[in-house]
Design an enzyme around this catalytic site. Structure first.
Site, PDB file in Angstrom:
ATOM      1  CD  GLU A  89      84.213  24.145  47.381  1.00 36.44           C
ATOM      2  OE1 GLU A  89      84.093  23.029  47.933  1.00 36.44           O
ATOM      3  OE2 GLU A  89      83.859  25.218  47.885  1.00 36.44           O
ATOM      4  CB  SER A 131      78.386  22.943  23.403  1.00 35.55           C
ATOM      5  OG  SER A 131      78.705  21.727  24.026  1.00 35.55           O
ATOM      6  CB  SER A 187      82.455  27.689  32.168  1.00 30.24           C
ATOM      7  OG  SER A 187      83.682  27.931  31.494  1.00 30.24           O
TER       8      SER A 187
END
Lengths: 376, 471
Positions: B148, B234, B364
């Site tokens: 959020e 990553s 994601s």
């Protein structure tokens, strides 16, 4: 030490011709050994690398060697001869054929505290592993904010050999030197090979160590201190192989030999060339190069690799940025031909810089004949 | 072309014929060597060799020739030849190993869908179970709130672990702090279990001065040496060979610890997966490969990722012991990882664990998975297959948990998290010297010069530099 050697040589006497005597200046040790009996020991580059590996592995049990054919086969080019017998299979590891694999494994081992030396059969094959070299090794210390350091060395032959074709002849100096986080070294002589490899193994950062297959068998005189096991050369310092005052010629690896021969030819024609052996491509000793150009006012860069975005491009830019007012002529770049390396011997010869190319370029900077078009 | 064959060689000839073309020449080279165990002696074959070779001399340039010696000992089923790599029994029945098994590899589970043990067995005690459950809940709430926060624009990116809480927490619980973790990026729960605080998570997401990563990476790229959790990068599956290398290092140290590395179903397609498993088996290192097969690699379903029976069968191909477990069953994962750790360390071998789960969240915050999969599928897994709920049913049925404990836990975690975020948001960003440090062990000359130059520029043009960022 080297100075003493040179002095001894210049008074050696009988072999020097009258012409040469009149141009006598400090000769590099390489030429000295050829014409004169010298007290210095001779050592091939191969033996220099082998002894450096041996001594570093002996001094630090964390150092280990990994690559294809490094163990039982004694090394594809016999650089690791005798090491398997001496240190055993845990420290001299023969790998399956997967560059990406063993490079990643080396990086992982370095993450956890070992000091791997990863051998590529040639740097052309390192392209299969380049993700691990750049994204895992070079960037890890930065991305982890110092939590993961990677004291690894990637070494192997780089650049053109003889008649091995396009996929076995590329020079990767410019590729790796472009990447922050890596150090890139390229030795020429046996002294370079020993000192720089030891420095690379001891260095806490990832180092790409570019050797040259054709230099492995070449013999150079080495002073006693070079043979000492604590001998080490500083990373980031170039060496002035031959002093001169008319034009600066920069080179690394095999091209240093060519540049020195070109300097001999130029000397006979009255041009005194200063030959700089870069030794370290990243970090590059721009201070030495610029100081030299400020003295000679002319620059010729020599490399075997492709011209675009090459090492010479970086040197030229540095000199233009730092020493523009000192230049008396346009900078000159000698590089390999902008083609994949052909195989046929006559074509290969034309695709790689030759001594004559260096001589012509130096002359051009000295306003001596030979217009550019003639050299194509 | 005529051969003079004796009767004993008809078998050989017929065999040859099926492999060869019209002129009795085969294009394929066989690398068989003869075995000392067969009964026929060499001389019988020799004349055949002579005839064969002479006749075929003119066809030399059309292909390579068998040496007929190798056909000495063909007797269906009984004969073996020692190929490089070991004894292999022959068969005269030609059959191809099927590309897909009749039955897929079975999946180990301890608790059923209602959180009840399927068979009676010694399971984890109350204390560990409660701790595991609390961490799973914390992870769930952490994911919700950080997600959020990204949506509100307070952090730039986030990646949830919804549906994989059991894999995260239960695997971490079965390990010791000395075991090294090489994560992909969907395993913050492992770090949470090891004691990384909510504040530390928030600091990394906000890239502030207290971030152990000095603000160098995007959110969720956690890393902490003191927790033996290697900094996330990553790139997919690069951590797999790293893990093997670190395991080699551990093995040389003879430590009572192993390396555990995580990856997804998508990561198993990378070349690094192949190299890592192959090497781990050859080098005999103590490493556990945990595959979170959650069905999706961003928008690529597993049917587009591989055609094998998942990832577990690939272990066998590399000589790696493997098991498939129910990724939504915390106890199954705990048991499997615990057993794997024992084997890895005592036997110096790699283990592959495939945990079947479902990626309930989007890949994601940059992804909207409803675009490529049905919303009701997501809903189904989110509700009826939720690992946290299943585990709660089990601890509740043991009388170790209650509704009050649940709401108390959830509200306190939520409060702590909100506070951590508010605090992290206010902490200063790292100073600009952090642009230049850690590129090398010691900053080189050119970077020192650049830092001086940058500071001079900032001093000269202060209006162009953000006022709330330290210099």
């Amino acid at each position: 030490m080297l100075g003493i050697l040179r002095q001894k040589v210049s008074f050696g006497g009988s072999h020097i011709s009258i012409v040469e005597q009149s141009f006598l200046r400090i000769r590099p040790a390489v030429n000295a050994s050829r014409g004169y009996t010298s007290a210095a020991k001779e050592m091939t580059v191969r033996d220099a690398l082998n002894s450096a590996l041996d001594e570093e592995m002996s001094a630090d049990p964390k150092v280990f060697l990994m690559g294809e054919e490094v163990g039982e086969y004694q090394g594809a080019y016999k650089i690791s001869k005798g090491l398997l017998d001496k240190y055993g299979p845990e420290r001299v590891v023969d790998t399956p054929i997967t560059e990406a694999g063993f490079t990643g494994i080396g990086v992982g081992a370095a993450y956890y505290g070992l000091r791997p030396v990863i051998e590529f059969m040639t740097f052309n094959f390192s392209m299969q592993a380049i993700d691990h070299i750049i994204n895992s090794a070079a960037k890890s210390n930065y991305m982890s904010a110092g939590q993961i350091s990677v004291p690894i060395v990637f070494r192997g032959p780089n650049g053109a050999a003889a008649g091995v074709g396009a996929q076995h002849s590329q020079c990767y100096a410019a590729w790796y030197a472009a990447c922050p986080g890596l150090k890139v070294l390229s030795p020429y002589s046996s002294e370079d090979a020993r000192g720089l490899l030891k420095a690379a193994i001891r260095d806490p950062d990832p180092v790409v160590f570019l050797e040259n297959e054709l230099l492995y068998g070449e013999s150079f005189p080495v002073a006693a201190e070079v043979l000492d096991s604590s001998f080490c050369l500083p990373i980031g310092k170039a060496k002035i192989e031959r002093e001169g005052k008319d034009v600066t010629i920069t080179a690394f690896s095999k091209m240093v030999g060519y540049a020195l021969k070109a300097a001999e030819i130029l000397a006979n024609e009255g041009i005194s060339a200063e030959v700089i052996n870069l030794r370290s491509i990243r970090p590059m000793d721009k201070a030495t190069i610029n100081a030299s150009v400020r003295k000679t006012n002319r620059l010729v860069t020599v490399e075997e690799g492709f011209p675009q975005h090459g090492v010479g491009a970086e040197i030229c830019t540095s000199v233009i940025e730092e020493s523009f007012e000192y230049l008396d002529a346009a900078v000159e770049r000698i590089a390999g031909a902008d083609v994949p390396m052909p195989y046929a011997a006559n074509l290969e010869r034309m695709a790689v810089p030759q001594i004559e190319d260096i001589v012509r370029a130096a002359k051009r900077t000295c306003y001596r004949s030979v217009p550019k078009a003639a050299t194509a | 072309m005529a051969f003079s064959l004796r009767k004993s060689k008809y078998v050989i000839y017929n065999n040859l014929k099926t492999r060869m073309g019209l002129f009795g020449i085969t294009k394929n080279r066989s690398c068989w060597t003869s075995s000392p165990t067969h009964h026929h002696s060499t001389p019988i074959a020799a004349p055949f060799v002579q005839t064969f070779r002479n006749t075929c001399a003119s066809f030399r340039n059309t292909g390579t020739l068998f040496s007929a010696r190798r056909f000495e000992s063909i007797k269906a089923g009984k004969q073996v030849l020692d190929f490089p790599g070991g004894m292999v029994a022959f068969t005269s029945e030609m059959s191809f190993i099927s590309e897909s098994p009749k039955e897929r590899a079975h999946c180990y589970r301890v608790l059923d869908d209602n959180g009840q043990p399927i068979i009676h067995q010694n399971i984890v005690n109350e204390e560990v179970s409660i701790t595991m459950y609390a961490h799973m809940v914390t992870l769930q709430i952490m994911d919700t709130i950080f997600y959020e926060a990204q949506r509100q624009g307070r952090i730039s990116f986030y990646l949830t672990t919804n549906g994989e809480e059991a894999i995260n927490i239960a695997s971490a619980a079965a390990l010791t702090i000395d075991d090294l973790i090489f994560p992909q990026y969907r395993e913050p729960g492992v770090l949470l279990w090891r004691g990384f605080t909510l504040q530390e998570f928030a600091n990394q997401c906000f890239g502030n001065k207290a971030d152990y990563g000095k603000g160098r990476q995007m959110p969720i790229h956690y890393g902490s040496n003191k927790h033996n959790y290697f900094t996330i990068s990553s790139t997919i599956a690069t951590q797999l060979p790293h893990a093997v290398g670190a395991a080699y290092s551990l093995k040389m140290e003879k430590k009572d610890a192993c390396v555990v590395t995580y990856f997804g179903d998508g990561g198993s397609s990378e070349g690094d997966f192949h190299a890592a498993l192959n090497f781990a088996a050859v080098m005999e290192v103590p490493v556990i490969f945990i595959c979170r097969n959650n069905g999706w690699a961003i928008s690529t379903p597993t049917s587009d990722q591989f055609r094998s029976d998942g990832v577990v069968v690939k272990g066998k191909a590399y000589g790696v012991r493997s098991i498939r477990v129910d990724g939504n069953d915390a106890l199954a994962i705990y048991n499997a990882v615990h057993a794997a750790r024992e084997m890895a360390i005592s036997e110096h071998r790699p283990i592959l664990i495939e945990a079947l789960a479902y990626r309930v969240g989007h890949h994601s915050t940059s992804d909207d998975s409803t675009k490529y999969r049905p919303a009701n599928e997501i809903e189904f897994w989110r509700t009826s297959r939720d690992p946290v709920t299943r585990f709660r049913k089990w601890i509740e049925s043991n009388g170790w948990w209650s509704g009050e404990a649940e709401s108390e836990l959830r509200s306190s975690v939520r409060k702590e998290l909100l506070h951590a975020i508010q605090f992290a948001e206010k902490v200063e960003k790292p100073s600009i010297s952090n642009i230049f440090t850690d590129v090398y062990d010691i900053p080189p000359l050119n970077l020192c010069e650049q830092e001086i130059s940058l500071r001079e520029t900032i001093k000269r043009y202060p209006e162009d530099y953000p006022p709330n960022v330290p210099v």
